[in-house]
Motif scaffolding. Structure first.
Motif, PDB file in Angstrom:
ATOM      1  N   SER A   1      23.438  49.475  54.387  1.00 41.01           N
ATOM      2  CA  SER A   1      23.559  50.941  54.402  1.00 41.01           C
ATOM      3  C   SER A   1      24.459  51.439  55.524  1.00 41.01           C
ATOM      4  O   SER A   1      25.002  52.531  55.455  1.00 41.01           O
ATOM      5  CB  SER A   1      22.178  51.574  54.553  1.00 41.01           C
TER       6      SER A   1
ATOM      7  N   VAL B   1      23.252  52.224  58.231  1.00 43.25           N
ATOM      8  CA  VAL B   1      22.344  52.966  59.111  1.00 43.25           C
ATOM      9  C   VAL B   1      21.559  51.944  59.926  1.00 43.25           C
ATOM     10  O   VAL B   1      20.837  51.119  59.367  1.00 43.25           O
ATOM     11  CB  VAL B   1      21.359  53.840  58.297  1.00 43.25           C
ATOM     12  N   ARG B   2      21.742  51.987  61.220  1.00 44.38           N
ATOM     13  CA  ARG B   2      21.207  50.963  62.103  1.00 44.38           C
ATOM     14  C   ARG B   2      19.711  50.739  61.948  1.00 44.38           C
ATOM     15  O   ARG B   2      19.256  49.608  61.815  1.00 44.38           O
ATOM     16  CB  ARG B   2      21.505  51.371  63.536  1.00 44.38           C
TER      17      ARG B   2
END
Lengths: 240, 217
Positions: free
Chosen positions: B46, B48-49
């Protein structure tokens, strides 16, 4: 149509764009030339937000290009891009590649989009290839499908990133012919290319980039016959 | 041989009840692991970390614990926290979770193997993350992921026997029960082995088909 104002960008410690200021007007065909590593592809990729830039501003149709903002999608719909390596979707047919954006991004009616897609393929000389998958097509044919895909979005600007550099020499002409026709119908085009003859004959303006700076910017007849910068002279001497 | 056939006539109907549960557990956990595996894989890619970190941690925890312990945990420990599942539910959930980790890594590898130019092309025609995933990346990733997916199906079929440890009377446990009641170990376990083989064979053929198709590209 496109305005760049003191655009700067570094990859890590390496500066690639050192203050680019330029404009592309509506209906103008601008060729960007320069040695590899001069930042010409990066400029293009910044304009449609495939890359971010560190400072300065880029505007397309008055709208600021900001890669991290949702508005970037609206910019991208207006600015179509043709890649060096085509980047067609290999799991879809030529026609499906062309109508993908109109149907799934713009929500156009499938029947109308299909009709237009067929017409666009015919325009780039690929009538009858609608159901072919990209791997079954030659490089030149794939690139023409990619151009049709770009046109299908009804873009205001077309960006070409070295569209003929990955092609066999004998396939270059068929792609340039399509691009020339597009230029003649008054489309706004920004073309990164090594094809000097194309730049000379088709472009309204030629921009020469060297180490992240614009060294030359003017109509081809002026730029090629009376270059102001030594670097451009050297570049021409080496290339031709 | 005659006695084996006689035993077969006697035991096969009982073993078939086990086969039914084996199929149920395998198909159930295949569905669960595929769905969850897709979710983990999406989280991993994604960008997103926090999502990526969470998925990676989950995957590693799952991979580091034997399936049998995971099953015990779900069946024997979760009730202490107020979640009581039937043995079959626990089996499906446990095997599904365990295999979701492998499926996730398989899907992720397939997604990451796709040329970056595909994402760029999708972006330039205005596609967002979801549309790029659905229309461009996943259809291509599925083709790459199919052969390993087939292998996972075979492994899951065999590992469904681990559900016997939490009292699911699937094929292996059914066999063990009959064997210990009749002492006809040879006949019973030969039948059990043959039945697993019969179930695997179509899967093996499917995998071979996938691999041939993948090789043609």
């Amino acid at each position: 149509m496109i305005e760049l104002d003191d655009v700067r960008k570094s990859f890590g410690a390496l500066p690639v764009l050192k203050g680019i200021t330029a404009r592309v007007e509506k209906g103008e065909v601008v060729c960007v030339i320069g040695p590899s590593g001069s930042g010409k592809s990066t400029v293009l990729r910044c304009i449609n937000g495939l890359e971010s830039y560190d400072s300065g501003t880029i505007r397309v149709n008055g709208r600021r290009v900001d890669r991290s903002d949702r508005s970037i999608r609206a910019v991208r719909v207006q600015v179509s891009m043709v890649f060096q390596r085509f980047n067609l979707f290999p799991h879809r047919t030529a026609l499906e590649n062309v109508i993908e954006g109109p149907i799934y991004v713009k929500g156009e009616d499938r029947k109308e989009a299909t009709e237009r897609g067929r017409a666009l393929l015919a325009r780039v000389g690929l009538a009858g290839k609608e159901t072919a998958h990209p791997p079954q097509l030659s490089g030149g044919q794939q690139q023409r499908v990619a151009i049709a895909r770009a046109l299908a979005m009804r873009p205001r600007v077309l960006l070409f990133d070295e569209p003929t550099s990955a092609l066999d020499p004998e396939r270059v002409a068929e792609v340039l012919r399509v691009m020339r026709a597009l230029a003649e119908e008054g489309r706004t085009m920004l073309v990164v290319t090594h094809e000097m003859a194309f730049a000379r004959d088709v472009a309204h303006r030629v921009v020469f980039l060297h180490e992240g700076r614009i060294e030359e910017d003017g109509p081809p007849e002026q730029v090629f016959s009376a270059p102001r910068s030594d670097r451009f002279r050297q570049f021409l001497a080496r290339g031709e | 041989m005659d006695s084996f056939l006689a035993d077969a006539r006697e035991f096969v109907p009982i073993l078939l009840q086990g086969v039914w549960l084996t199929i149920l557990i395998t198909v159930g956990s295949l569905v669960v692991s595929t769905a969850l595996g897709l979710v983990w894989a999406m989280m991993r890619v994604s960008g997103v970390r926090a999502l990526s970190f969470f998925a990676a941690t989950f995957i590693n925890v799952i991979r580091g614990i034997p399936i049998i312990v995971q099953l015990f945990y779900i069946y024997f420990v979760l009730p202490d926290f107020g979640l009581s599942l039937s043995a079959v539910q626990a089996g499906v959930l446990g095997l599904g979770l365990a295999y979701s980790a492998y499926q996730a890594e398989n899907f992720r590898a397939a997604i990451e193997a796709i040329d970056k130019g595909q994402v760029e092309a999708a972006r330039t025609i205005g596609m967002g993350w979801g549309l790029t995933m659905r229309r461009v990346l996943l259809p291509q990733a599925f083709r790459t992921a199919l052969p390993p997916f087939g292998n996972v199906m075979i492994m899951m079929l065999k590992d469904s026997s681990q559900a016997s440890t939490i009292t699911v009377a699937e094929l292996a446990l059914q066999g063990k029960l009959i064997a210990s009641a009749t002492f006809k170990n040879t006949s019973v376990f030969t039948l059990v082995a043959l039945m697993y083989l019969t179930l695997s064979l179509p899967l093996i053929l499917i995998v071979r088909h996938f691999e041939k198709r993948a090789g043609r590209r």
